[in-house]
Design a protein around this motif. Structure first.
Motif, PDB file in Angstrom:
ATOM      1  N   ARG A   8      34.755  14.510  -3.948  1.00  0.00           N
ATOM      2  CA  ARG A   8      35.767  14.283  -4.992  1.00  0.00           C
ATOM      3  C   ARG A   8      37.143  14.048  -4.374  1.00  0.00           C
ATOM      4  NH1 ARG A   8      32.524  17.934  -8.137  1.00  0.00           N
ATOM      5  NH2 ARG A   8      33.510  19.744  -7.145  1.00  0.00           N
ATOM      6  N   LEU A  17      34.483  12.451 -11.823  1.00  0.00           N
ATOM      7  CA  LEU A  17      35.713  11.720 -11.496  1.00  0.00           C
ATOM      8  C   LEU A  17      35.990  10.635 -12.531  1.00  0.00           C
ATOM      9  CD1 LEU A  17      35.228  11.269  -7.630  1.00  0.00           C
ATOM     10  CD2 LEU A  17      36.820  12.825  -8.781  1.00  0.00           C
ATOM     11  N   GLU A  55      30.209  18.390  -2.807  1.00  0.00           N
ATOM     12  CA  GLU A  55      30.812  17.612  -3.890  1.00  0.00           C
ATOM     13  C   GLU A  55      32.328  17.714  -3.907  1.00  0.00           C
ATOM     14  OE1 GLU A  55      29.063  18.497  -7.646  1.00  0.00           O
ATOM     15  OE2 GLU A  55      27.140  17.535  -7.129  1.00  0.00           O
ATOM     16  N   TRP A 113      30.358   8.189  -9.152  1.00  0.00           N
ATOM     17  CA  TRP A 113      31.584   8.951  -9.438  1.00  0.00           C
ATOM     18  C   TRP A 113      31.508   9.732 -10.745  1.00  0.00           C
ATOM     19  CZ3 TRP A 113      33.898   7.127 -13.842  1.00  0.00           C
ATOM     20  CH2 TRP A 113      33.844   5.755 -14.137  1.00  0.00           C
ATOM     21  N   LEU A 127      30.135  13.126 -10.157  1.00  0.00           N
ATOM     22  CA  LEU A 127      31.106  14.016  -9.516  1.00  0.00           C
ATOM     23  C   LEU A 127      32.204  14.454 -10.485  1.00  0.00           C
ATOM     24  CD1 LEU A 127      31.540  12.158  -6.094  1.00  0.00           C
ATOM     25  CD2 LEU A 127      30.433  14.386  -6.451  1.00  0.00           C
TER      26      LEU A 127
END
Length: 292
Positions: free
Chosen positions: A278, A17, A274, A12, A15
């Protein structure tokens, strides 16, 4: 397992996040969970194959593991298999949510006299998501005893994660037909179809396209374990991509027969980009539950 935690966090973080939102994790009273694990151990008729529990740990260890993974919010998917059980589970869930701030307060129900009253009470006490397990409960979701419940939940705008597909073994009331009858009566219901409705993926994608509040969770789908028996049709990937805003990540933790990270890597291998990852792994769940 520090290595696995690092791998999940790397997923994560790469990404961009702040973590993962997992809409399909199981926490329930220990004696109930023990019986669930015993059922998986026996490869009972609803599983039909060996199913080793990957995270057979006590509650505190399981909570710590999710936090080490960087799961920002998760659920306590609990469900009754007989009358007289749901209200007791809901009482337990109130306490669990109070002492577990990162758990989205979860409640459940069963078609029985008084169900509407205890569902209304659960909403009043702060439930943020409900679980309905049509397969294990062996009930018709369109049962008139539940009509008021679905109406309450639609009016409150509360998501209901519902195992209504016929996998891993069909039941009398599983499949798209019975739950489609519920949606016809309550088109604003925020239904979250567990496991993408496996194996009736196409039918449940149809429902998501027909009803704007229908969502699907990815629980166990696309992993090698599930692909062996219920492969997701590659021809449906464009529809999955188009529904980007209504797909939610779910893991089935702790009752999975493989490492948690495998669920995330399996989504990555779909090659949907991606932005899709997400949305699915964090943003859609964060928006649905109003997370900061």
């Amino acid at each position: 397992m520090p290595e696995e935690s690092a791998e999940v966090r790397s997923f994560w973080q790469e990404l961009g996040l702040p973590g993962v939102v997992d809409v399909h994790t199981h926490f329930m009273p220990e004696r109930v969970l023990d019986k669930v694990w015993a059922y998986f151990d026996s490869a009972g008729p609803l599983t039909g194959r060996p199913w080793p529990i990957a995270y057979r740990e006590e509650e505190g260890q399981r909570l710590a593991r999710l936090r080490e993974f960087g799961v920002r919010a998760f659920t306590a998917m609990l469900y009754p298999h007989k009358p007289g059980m749901a209200a007791w589970l809901n009482s337990w869930a109130v306490d669990f949510a109070a002492r577990t701030p990162d758990c989205l307060h979860t409640a459940t129900f069963y078609p029985e006299p008084g169900v509407e009253a205890y569902v209304a009470e659960a909403i009043t006490r702060g439930a943020r998501v409900f679980k309905a397990h049509v397969q294990v409960g062996a009930y018709d979701p369109a049962d008139r005893l539940l009509d008021g419940v679905w109406g309450l939940l639609a009016e409150a705008g509360l998501p209901v994660v519902t195992h209504c597909g016929s996998g891993p073994a069909p039941g009398k009331h599983t499949g798209p037909g019975p739950i489609a009858e519920v949606l016809a009566r309550h088109p604003r219901l925020r239904l979250v179809v567990a496991h993408l409705g496996l194996p009736e993926y196409t039918d449940f994608l149809d429902l998501a396209e027909r009803y704007q509040e229908v969502r699907l969770d990815t629980t166990m789908v696309f992993t090698p374990f599930t692909e062996e028996t219920a492969p997701f049709p590659k021809t449906e990937l464009p529809r999955l991509a188009a529904l980007e805003q209504r797909i939610l990540f779910g893991s089935d933790f702790p009752n999975i027969p493989y490492p948690y990270v495998e669920a995330l890597r399996s989504l990555e291998r779909l090659g949907l980009g991606e932005g899709w990852l997400r949305a699915v792994c964090h943003d859609n769940g964060a928006r649905l539950f109003g997370l900061g």
